[in-house]
Scaffold this active site. Structure first.
Site, PDB file in Angstrom:
ATOM      1  N   ASP A 129       0.842  -1.199   0.000  1.00 13.03           N
ATOM      2  CA  ASP A 129       0.000   0.000   0.000  1.00 13.03           C
ATOM      3  C   ASP A 129       0.874   1.244   0.000  1.00 13.03           C
ATOM      4  OD1 ASP A 129      -2.072  -1.698   0.103  1.00 13.03           O
ATOM      5  OD2 ASP A 129      -2.786  -1.122   2.113  1.00 13.03           O
ATOM      6  N   LYS A 176     -24.214 -14.127  -2.519  1.00  9.31           N
ATOM      7  CA  LYS A 176     -25.138 -12.982  -2.518  1.00  9.31           C
ATOM      8  C   LYS A 176     -24.577 -11.961  -1.541  1.00  9.31           C
ATOM      9  CE  LYS A 176     -30.048 -11.925  -2.315  1.00  9.31           C
ATOM     10  NZ  LYS A 176     -29.986 -10.799  -1.438  1.00  9.31           N
ATOM     11  N   CYS A 213     -61.840   4.867  13.610  1.00  7.03           N
ATOM     12  CA  CYS A 213     -60.819   4.567  14.627  1.00  7.03           C
ATOM     13  C   CYS A 213     -59.581   5.451  14.416  1.00  7.03           C
ATOM     14  CB  CYS A 213     -60.415   3.092  14.572  1.00  7.03           C
ATOM     15  SG  CYS A 213     -59.051   2.692  15.693  1.00  7.03           S
TER      16      CYS A 213
END
Ligand code: IVH
Length: 666
Positions: free
Chosen positions: A33, A115, A432
């Site tokens: 990195d 998934k 109601c």
């Protein structure tokens, strides 16, 4: 000298892109990195000295420096579909049976994928350059989140080998937040005294909905491509080969994707991931199983909302044990009384659960849930917690008594009645206040009229003060009335007024959905809006006309009919229109040139993907079918068309090519 600098800059960019590819696509980084950061800093420095050479697709240009005002809407040219779920091997075998039956053949293979639990994104590339990125939204229209997507390093701004890439290429996939980034983000949130994200999916969605891409850039989102939208020329003949092509273009695909020769192999692969998935650095909530060959996908087509050639297998939900502290009864928007258990807070699949639905009184009686019981809970569809079993043996028999089923509405004291099917108990008092509040909360909700700033607390006050008795009353509210409500200043009242005003021109389907007609959700509302185009026409439709709509069943048709023929409902709708509600007309069909025609598409087309040709035919009033029969109006044949052509010839059905098709719809 100048050209030399330009060359150096381009060289550096190419190097950085190659390392992105090695890291995200091949999972085989060649540099650390730190080395990457050094190259990046070098490029930045060159560009700072020579700003004339900065291009939009330079790796340094991922983050835009200015927040945007809001998200524009993007219309998906090929709808972003959802997929049906299965939860057992049995259901997978049934899916396989349907495929066999639909194809009338055993000659097919599946592709099995993880998934990924993130959110679906459509990336639109033109000549290999990322032009737009949009969320799924309602499947047809999504938010333009290009600025935020550009910050994701796994998403190439420019494709590799772009000369071999179709001029228009829409790539669909999942944006997700790796588990590590998720826990770091939540840790930072806690330290800052801010609320945590419930799960990585919410965190990813929240990060993409930020108006300032500089913040999104810090969220370490990533991406896997898994399907195609509109493509100007097909990438391949199979899903597997398309994924390979995407990879070659520099798009990351999931490395665990596998082929399976039959459903038993699919099941074995799914089973093998049940535990293994927890070791991955991203949340996986199931597997997706897709038929590999596009021509076979095409033969099966789709149902109203999801393709027949694809299914999701969801892993069994996690369970947790807790104690029922009390049971209360809620009144829903259709008057249904629902028992809800208040629980001792417990962690379950990433969130703290305090309440769980008991669904209905039959269920409550069957489970025999009582106050003080120890129960097992799990999340249905990973979202709504429910009680699945009671540990009766652990019950303290001395102070435990069965829950008594209400004989009147707990909110208004009015009469209740059991439904015809004998499962639900409903309050039948049309006045109601609890029902009215729920209906109003639904009406103003995100998927319906989407009236920001008119939240449940304000609705409660407006109903209690009798200022709102029907949906139409919302549109008759005045600034003077609003400003008198608790915790309401001039500014908030003005905001509410503005949101109400804004909602007057919502699309027709949203207005239909907001009425809370039993059995009618957004999807059906869209079908109705498209079919009728105006509220007037829908209200005038007789029952036969409603029943004739293909994607609508008899119960739904009856529900719509009953609702729109009730004098009180008609009055409320008229009052709403009088008060200025003007639903935007449903998107009209492009033309009626293919009206009443049933068209079979076969082979590979130059200008359309499978989905986009189906959509185009639909937009012009026609229908597509998977196989040739006497009812076929004509066959649209592309390259490598197979047995369907022979069948068409046998039956004497007209066969046309793509150019002719184009002429017919012009
Ligand atoms: S395919 C027509 N593949 O799951 C097929 N979806 O429940 C479209 N998802 O909206 C989707 N991983 O956000 C597909 N490998 C995968 C996936 C995947 C995650 C999501 C996607 C979709 C949802 C459907």
């Amino acid at each position: 000298m100048k050209t030399k600098v330009k060359e150096q800059i381009e060289q550096l960019r190419a190097t950085l892109r190659r390392h992105d590819y090695l890291y995200y696509v091949l999972n085989r980084p060649e540099i650390s990195d730190q080395q990457y950061d050094t190259l990046f800093a070098e490029l930045k420095q060159f560009e700072a000295q020579h700003p004339e050479f900065i291009t939009a697709d330079s790796p340094t240009q991922r983050v835009s420096e200015r927040p945007i005002e809001g998200f524009a809407q993007v219309q998906h040219s090929v709808p972003m579909l959802s997929i049906d779920n299965t939860y057992s091997d049995q259901e997978l075998r049934e899916f396989d049976k349907r495929i066999r039956k639909g194809l009338e053949s055993d000659d097919f293979e599946y592709v099995v994928e993880l998934k990924i639990d993130g959110l679906a994104i459509s990336l639109h590339y033109e000549s290999g350059r990322l032009v737009t990125a949009a969320t799924r939204g309602d499947g047809r229209t999504g938010d333009d989140v290009t600025a935020n997507i550009r910050t994701i390093r796994a998403v190439p701004l420019e494709l590799m080998n772009s000369q071999s890439c179709p001029a228009v290429l829409e790539v669909r996939g999942e944006v997700y937040m790796p588990k590590k980034a998720f826990s770091e983000l939540n840790k930072a949130k806690i330290e800052a005294g801010e609320p945590e994200f419930a799960n990585p999916r919410n965190a990813a969605a929240g990060s993409l909905k930020l108006l300032d891409a500089r913040i999104t850039a810090t969220r370490k989102l990533s991406f896997f491509a898994y399907s195609l939208g509109k493509v100007s020329s097909p990438l391949a003949q199979t899903h597997w080969d398309s994924l390979e092509k995407l990879k070659a273009l520099g798009l990351p695909t999931n490395p665990y994707t596998a082929k399976a020769k039959d459903i038993e192999e699919v099941i074995r692969i799914c089973d093998s991931w049940a535990d293994k998935k927890d070791k991955l650095d991203y949340a996986v909530d199931g597997m997706v199983i897709k038929l590999n060959r596009y021509d076979q996908q095409d033969t099966l087509g789709m149902t109203g909302r999801s393709p027949r050639w694809c299914i999701a297998y969801k892993f069994p939900a996690e369970q947790a044990e807790t104690v029922v502290e009390s049971i209360e009864v809620q009144v829903g928007k259709t008057g249904t009384l629902t028992p809800v258990a208040n629980l001792k807070p417990v962690k379950l699949a990433g969130t703290t659960v305090k309440r769980a639905s008991l669904h209905n009184f039959d269920m409550l009686t069957k489970l025999d849930v009582r106050c003080g019981d120890t129960v097992m809970i799990e999340k249905a569809g990973e979202i709504i917690p429910q009680v699945v079993s009671v540990k009766h043996k652990q019950r303290n028999l001395f102070d435990s008594k069965p829950f008594s089923i209400p004989t009147s509405c707990p909110a208004c004291g009015g009469p209740v009645r059991k439904d015809d099917n004998g499962v639900f108990i409903r309050c039948i008092n049309t006045q109601c206040p609890a029902i009215l509040k729920e209906r109003l909360i639904y009406f103003v909700g995100k998927g319906q009229m989407d009236i920001d700033n008119l939240g449940p607390a304000l609705i409660e006050q407006l109903v209690d003060k009798k200022l709102v008795k029907t949906f139409a009353d919302i549109y008759r509210l005045t600034f003077g009335q609003l400003v008198q409500m608790d915790r309401m200043g001039d500014k908030s009242a003005a905001n509410v007024m503005e949101s109400i005003e804004h909602s007057k021109t919502r699309p027709l389907w949203r207005l239909i959905a907001s009425l809370g007609i039993r059995n009618i959700g957004g999807q059906t509302a869209q079908i109705l809006a498209e079919e009728f185009g105006s509220l007037e026409d829908l209200m005038n439709a007789d029952i036969e006309r409603l029943q004739a709509i293909e994607q609508i069943g008899p119960i739904v048709a009856q529900s719509v009919y009953d609702y729109l023929h009730d004098p009180e409902n008609i009055q409320v709708i008229r009052d709403m229109l009088d008060a200025g509600v003007q639903p935007a007309a449903a998107s009209k069909k492009a033309s009626n040139k293919l009206e009443d025609l049933t068209i079979v598409v076969t082979g590979t087309l130059k200008n359309y993907s499978r989905q986009s040709i189906e959509q185009t035919i639909k937009d012009h009033g026609g229908k597509t079918a998977g196989s040739v029969s006497k009812k076929t109006s004509f066959v649209l044949a592309g390259e490598n068309a197979g047995s369907k052509l022979d069948k068409a010839r046998q039956l004497g059905i007209e066969i046309i090519d793509e150019d002719e098709f184009q002429r017919r719809i012009q």
